[in-house]
Each structure stands twice: as C-alpha cells, then as structure tokens.
Design an enzyme around this catalytic site. Structure first.
Site, PDB file in Angstrom:
ATOM      1  N   SER A 123       0.867  -1.185   0.000  1.00  0.00           N
ATOM      2  CA  SER A 123       0.000   0.000   0.000  1.00  0.00           C
ATOM      3  C   SER A 123       0.898   1.227   0.000  1.00  0.00           C
ATOM      4  O   SER A 123       2.097   1.131   0.293  1.00  0.00           O
ATOM      5  CB  SER A 123      -0.868  -0.020   1.269  1.00  0.00           C
ATOM      6  OG  SER A 123      -1.452   1.238   1.527  1.00  0.00           O
TER       7      SER A 123
ATOM      8  N   TYR B 104      -4.513  -1.062   9.940  1.00  0.00           N
ATOM      9  CA  TYR B 104      -4.254  -1.337   8.524  1.00  0.00           C
ATOM     10  C   TYR B 104      -2.838  -0.921   8.139  1.00  0.00           C
ATOM     11  O   TYR B 104      -2.112  -1.690   7.494  1.00  0.00           O
ATOM     12  CB  TYR B 104      -5.275  -0.593   7.662  1.00  0.00           C
ATOM     13  CG  TYR B 104      -5.074  -0.780   6.175  1.00  0.00           C
ATOM     14  CD1 TYR B 104      -5.478  -1.952   5.551  1.00  0.00           C
ATOM     15  CD2 TYR B 104      -4.468   0.207   5.399  1.00  0.00           C
ATOM     16  CE1 TYR B 104      -5.291  -2.141   4.186  1.00  0.00           C
ATOM     17  CE2 TYR B 104      -4.280   0.033   4.035  1.00  0.00           C
ATOM     18  CZ  TYR B 104      -4.689  -1.146   3.433  1.00  0.00           C
ATOM     19  OH  TYR B 104      -4.503  -1.329   2.086  1.00  0.00           O
TER      20      TYR B 104
END
Length: 247
Positions: free
Chosen positions: A130, A143
């Site tokens: 990410s 996350y």
C-alpha cells in the site's frame, strides 16, 4: 507479455485489484486460480474456496491446485481488508481480524507456496502492499501496521529465496476505486457528515495526478512484476499511487 503454461494463484481475486489482475492474466494465457471466501464466476478463472486467515484452509486450497497442475509458477498474495479507525476506535476483535487476514494470511500462503517453488528452482511472488508501506495516514493504525509489515516481509523473503531463483516483490497501490475504498468512504462519511462527492473530491485532490486509479491500472503493473520480462527485480516495493508518496 505472454503467460502461456504459467500456473498462477491469486488470493482474493473475486473483487477489486485481484479480480482485475486475474482477468488480465487470463487474457495473457495464464492458468489462473482464485483463492477466495466469496465465489465469483469468471469463465476461465478457476475458483478454490479459501479463508486465508485459516492455515488449514490455505493448506488445503494450495494442495488442490498442486494436485491438478503439478506446479505453481506464480503467486499474487492480494487478499486483504481495510479498517478506518485510530487505536481507541479499534476493537480488539477488529484488530485481530485485520492482522489475521493482512499478515497471517500472507504468511500462510507463502509458507505453502515457497517449498513448491524451491523444488522447481523458480517462481515469482507478488505481495500486496500500500502507499502506507511508505507513509502514515490518520485513522489507519491497524491497517497501516499490516502494510508496513508486508514491506519488511517482502525484503526478507526476497533475500532468503534469491538462491532458489524465486523473486519476491511488493506492489504498493494508492487510492484505487475498489470495494475497500467504498467501505472507507462510507465510514468517513458517517464520521464527518460529508456527502459522497465531497469525500471523493478530497481523495482526488490529495493525489498529484488529481484522480483515483482504476483497478486495471494496478493490474497492469502486477502483470509486469509477475512476468518473464521482470528478470532482475526482487525485494522491491513498487508504488503505483499517482505520485502520492513522492510528496
């Protein structure tokens, strides 16, 4: 790029980036297996039900593919979940679920696939990172933690298995138009009272390229990283984020 005779496993290929990548690789002649908890019918894509957070389920799914194909050339460990919350807003159950899917799920599939690729003395592995593998964001404690961990897992695994001709890289998307983003937008709307178009505009303006990407744009890079044309990259974190992390 041509993936003829290549056997590929993608985890979480029923939606989003995984789905787009599975379709692209299928069009490039790969033999594609989707390991997911939710079945989505795609002609030519083989579905094997699998909960990546359950090691027994992962072991069984990989065994089914290997029994059918006798080899596994490529892995895209794509499955993941998102949580928009800070530490205080995150329940222990939510925290454990994010870790179970985003970290343990990746570790489990690697544990099953790597011995197969070692025996073949060849393989390519792509992990899903990410933009948060590089930078921090608010309301993203659990996350972001998982994506930082995946970045380090990429590097250590690449070093360990380079002698076996196994290349391991990590694709790091930014803001992409997927179901994960939809859930994050809904949560943001509920917290702020903003309208959908207002939230989307904020997201677009945060990117130097001034728009949100389509899953197919990430799939294009994923295909390259898994292809024979990628002959020298390993241990790399590859941002595909419209310039977000270069700011």
């Amino acid at each position: 790029m041509d993936f003829t005779q290549k056997v590929l496993i993608i985890t979480g290929a029923s939606t989003g980036i995984g789905e787009a990548t599975a379709k692209k690789l299928l069009s490039l002649n790969a033999k594609v297996y989707n390991l997911d908890i939710v079945q989505k019918e795609h002609k030519g894509i083989n579905f094997v039900k699998c909960d990546v957070s359950d090691y027994t389920s992962v072991k069984s799914a990989v065994k089914k593919v290997l029994e059918k194909e006798s080899k596994i050339d490529l892995l895209f460990a794509n499955a993941g979940i998102h949580l928009f919350a800070n530490i205080e807003e995150t329940s222990i159950e939510e925290f454990e679920k994010v870790l179970d899917v985003n970290i343990k799920g990746v570790y489990y599939i690697l544990k099953e696939i790597i011995p197969i690729m070692k025996s073949q003395n060849e393989g390519k592995i792509l992990l899903m990172g990410s933009d948060q593998s590089f930078v921090g964001k608010g309301k993203s404690s659990a996350y972001g933690l998982t994506k930082g961990a995946i970045a380090q897992l990429t590097k250590s695994t690449a070093i360990d298995y380079a002698p076996y001709n196994i290349k391991v890289n990590c694709i790091c998307p930014g803001t992409i138009d997927t179901p994960l983003l939809d859930k994050a937008v809904d949560k943001f709307k509920s917290l702020t009272g903003m309208q959908n178009d207002e939230v989307v505009k904020l997201l677009e303006e945060a990117q130097p390229i001034q728009r949100i990407a389509k899953p197919e744009e990430i799939a294009n890079m994923a295909c390259y990283l898994l292809s024979d044309e990628n002959s020298f990259m390993t241990g790399s974190l590859v941002p595909v984020d419209g310039g977000y992390t270069c700011q």
